[in-house]
Design a protein around this motif. Structure first.
Motif, PDB file in Angstrom:
ATOM      1  N   CYS A 190      18.257  22.277 -18.673  1.00  0.00           N
ATOM      2  CA  CYS A 190      17.384  22.335 -19.842  1.00  0.00           C
ATOM      3  C   CYS A 190      15.963  22.742 -19.488  1.00  0.00           C
ATOM      4  O   CYS A 190      15.125  22.872 -20.371  1.00  0.00           O
ATOM      5  CB  CYS A 190      17.381  20.995 -20.570  1.00  0.00           C
ATOM      6  SG  CYS A 190      16.537  19.699 -19.649  1.00  0.00           S
ATOM      7  N   CYS A 224      19.651  14.038 -15.626  1.00  0.00           N
ATOM      8  CA  CYS A 224      18.366  14.511 -16.119  1.00  0.00           C
ATOM      9  C   CYS A 224      17.929  13.611 -17.270  1.00  0.00           C
ATOM     10  O   CYS A 224      18.704  13.398 -18.202  1.00  0.00           O
ATOM     11  CB  CYS A 224      18.488  15.950 -16.587  1.00  0.00           C
ATOM     12  SG  CYS A 224      17.084  16.502 -17.564  1.00  0.00           S
ATOM     13  N   ALA A 267      16.046  14.192 -19.623  1.00  0.00           N
ATOM     14  CA  ALA A 267      15.876  14.939 -20.873  1.00  0.00           C
ATOM     15  C   ALA A 267      17.213  15.318 -21.500  1.00  0.00           C
ATOM     16  O   ALA A 267      17.441  15.077 -22.675  1.00  0.00           O
ATOM     17  CB  ALA A 267      15.025  16.181 -20.625  1.00  0.00           C
ATOM     18  N   CYS A 268      18.123  15.929 -20.719  1.00  0.00           N
ATOM     19  CA  CYS A 268      19.368  16.431 -21.318  1.00  0.00           C
ATOM     20  C   CYS A 268      20.604  15.630 -20.898  1.00  0.00           C
ATOM     21  O   CYS A 268      21.714  15.934 -21.330  1.00  0.00           O
ATOM     22  CB  CYS A 268      19.562  17.908 -20.993  1.00  0.00           C
ATOM     23  SG  CYS A 268      19.922  18.230 -19.245  1.00  0.00           S
ATOM     24  N   CYS A 283      14.626  20.988 -14.454  1.00  0.00           N
ATOM     25  CA  CYS A 283      16.061  20.737 -14.538  1.00  0.00           C
ATOM     26  C   CYS A 283      16.797  22.078 -14.594  1.00  0.00           C
ATOM     27  O   CYS A 283      16.365  23.002 -15.275  1.00  0.00           O
ATOM     28  CB  CYS A 283      16.366  19.913 -15.777  1.00  0.00           C
ATOM     29  SG  CYS A 283      18.115  19.828 -16.191  1.00  0.00           S
TER      30      CYS A 283
HETATM   31 ZN   LIG Z   1      17.893  18.591 -18.136  1.00  0.00          ZN
END
Ligand SMILES: [Zn+2]
Length: 307
Positions: free
Chosen positions: A68, A40, A42-43, A65
Motif C-alpha cells: 500500500c 503492515c 495500514a493495509c 510498505c
Molecule cells: Zn501496507
C-alpha cells in the motif's frame, strides 16, 4: 577483535533489534510478541520474510510498505542499528566473554525500555521483571566487582570455600544494588508526589531500577541514580526556560504586551507546562545505566583520583 566475528555479532544485533522493535510496539498494547507475524499497520498485509530483513528491507523499500506504499516508521531502522551497535560495542569492550553476553542482555532490555517509556510512558513488567531475575542470575556467573565485594569479606568471614563465597558476594552485591536502586526511586517518587501533587515516577521506574541494580551492583547503581538525576534536572529546567522564552516572544508579537508583562505571564504558563508535562524518567535511568556499564568504573576511578 576478530573482524569476521565482529561482523557476525553486529548482524546478530540487527536481528535482535528487529525483534526488539516488535516488542516496543506490542508490549505496551498488551499484544503477544510472537504471534501473529508482523503485518503492515495500514493495509494489514502480512510482511513476508524477505521484506523483514533488518535495515536492508527498509532501505530497499524506501521506508514504505510493498503493497500500500504507506510509510514505515524510521524507528525500525534506528532500533535495529542501535542494537547492532550495542552488541558490537559490548564485544569490543568486554571481548569474547560472558560479560559481553551479560551486558548485551542488559543493553537490549534497556533500549527496549527507553523507547517504550519515551513513546508511551510505560515500562512493561514483561521486560523489567524477567530482567531483574536475569540480572541476579548473571551476578552468579559474571562477578559484580563492586564495593560490597571489597568491603564485606573483611566484615564477615564465611565458613565456606572462597570460590563459593565470591559468587555469593557477587549475588549480595546485586541484591544490594536492587534494594538501593528500587528504594531510592520509590522514595524520590513519594517526595515528588508530596511536593508537586502529581506523580512523577511510578512503579515502572521502581522495577526498572531494581533490574538495573541487579545487573550493576551497588556502586554503579549509585552512579546511575546520580547521573540520571542530574541529566533529568537539566532537561527539565531547560524545557521550562525554552517554553518561557517562546511564550514571551509570542505574547509580545501577538498581544503587543510590554516585555516585562509578557515575561511575567509567560512564566505562569511555563510553570503550568512543567506541572503537566511528565518527564519520562525511565529514559534517563536507562541511558545512564548504559553509560555506567561502559564508562562508570573508569569515571569513578578518575573521580576518586581527584579527591
Ligand atoms: Zn501496507
Amino acid at each position: 577483535m576478530d573482524p569476521a566475528l565482529a561482523l557476525a555479532i553486529f548482524a546478530f544485533g540487527l536481528a535482535f533489534g528487529s525483534f526488539l522493535h516488535v516488542s516496543i510496539y506490542r508490549l505496551p498494547r498488551a499484544l503477544s510478541v510472537v504471534l501473529p507475524n508482523s503485518a503492515c499497520p495500514a493495509c494489514q498485509q502480512p510482511i513476508r520474510l524477505y521484506d523483514n530483513i533488518p535495515v536492508l528491507s527498509w532501505l530497499l523499500l524506501g521506508g514504505r510498505c510493498r503493497h500500500c506504499k504507506a510509510r514505515i516508521t524510521p524507528r525500525y531502522l534506528v532500533v535495529e542499528l542501535l542494537t547492532g551497535a550495542l552488541f558490537l560495542a559490548c564485544y569490543a569492550h568486554f571481548g569474547l566473554t560472558l560479560a559481553t553476553l551479560k551486558y548485551c542482555t542488559l543493553g537490549f532490555l534497556l533500549l527496549g525500555l527507553i523507547f517504550t517509556d519515551a513513546e508511551t510512558h510505560l515500562l512493561p513488567d514483561k521486560m523489567t521483571l524477567p530482567g531483574l531475575a536475569l540480572g541476579l542470575l548473571f551476578s552468579l556467573v559474571v562477578p559484580v566487582n563492586d564495593l560490597a565485594s571489597q568491603l564485606l569479606p573483611g566484615l564477615i568471614a564465611l565458613p565456606i570455600s572462597s570460590d563459593i563465597s565470591a559468587h555469593l558476594l557477587s549475588l549480595a552485591d546485586a541484591l544490594l544494588g536492587t534494594a538501593v536502586g528500587a528504594s531510592f526511586v520509590y522514595g524520590a517518587g513519594a517526595i515528588y508526589l508530596r511536593a508537586r501533587g502529581v506523580e512523577g515516577m511510578g512503579f515502572g521506574d521502581v522495577k526498572l531500577m531494581a533490574m538495573i541494580g541487579a545487573f550493576l551492583g551497588l556502586k554503579l547503581t549509585i552512579f546511575t541514580l546520580f547521573t540520571a538525576s542530574i541529566a533529568g534536572s537539566i532537561v527539565g529546567i531547560s524545557t521550562v526556560f525554552v517554553v518561557w522564552f517562546k511564550r514571551t516572544r509570542r505574547r509580545m508579537a501577538r498581544q503587543h504586551e510590554t516585555a516585562r508583562e509578557a515575561r511575567r505571564r509567560a512564566w505562569g504558563s511555563a510553570a503550568i507546562a512543567l506541572r503537566h508535562h511528565q518527564i519520562p524518567f525511565g529514559v534517563f535511568l536507562g541511558s545512564m545505566a548504559m553509560l555506567a556499564f561502559f564508562f562508570g568504573n573508569r569515571f569513578l576511578h578518575w573521580y576518586w583520583g581527584l579527591m
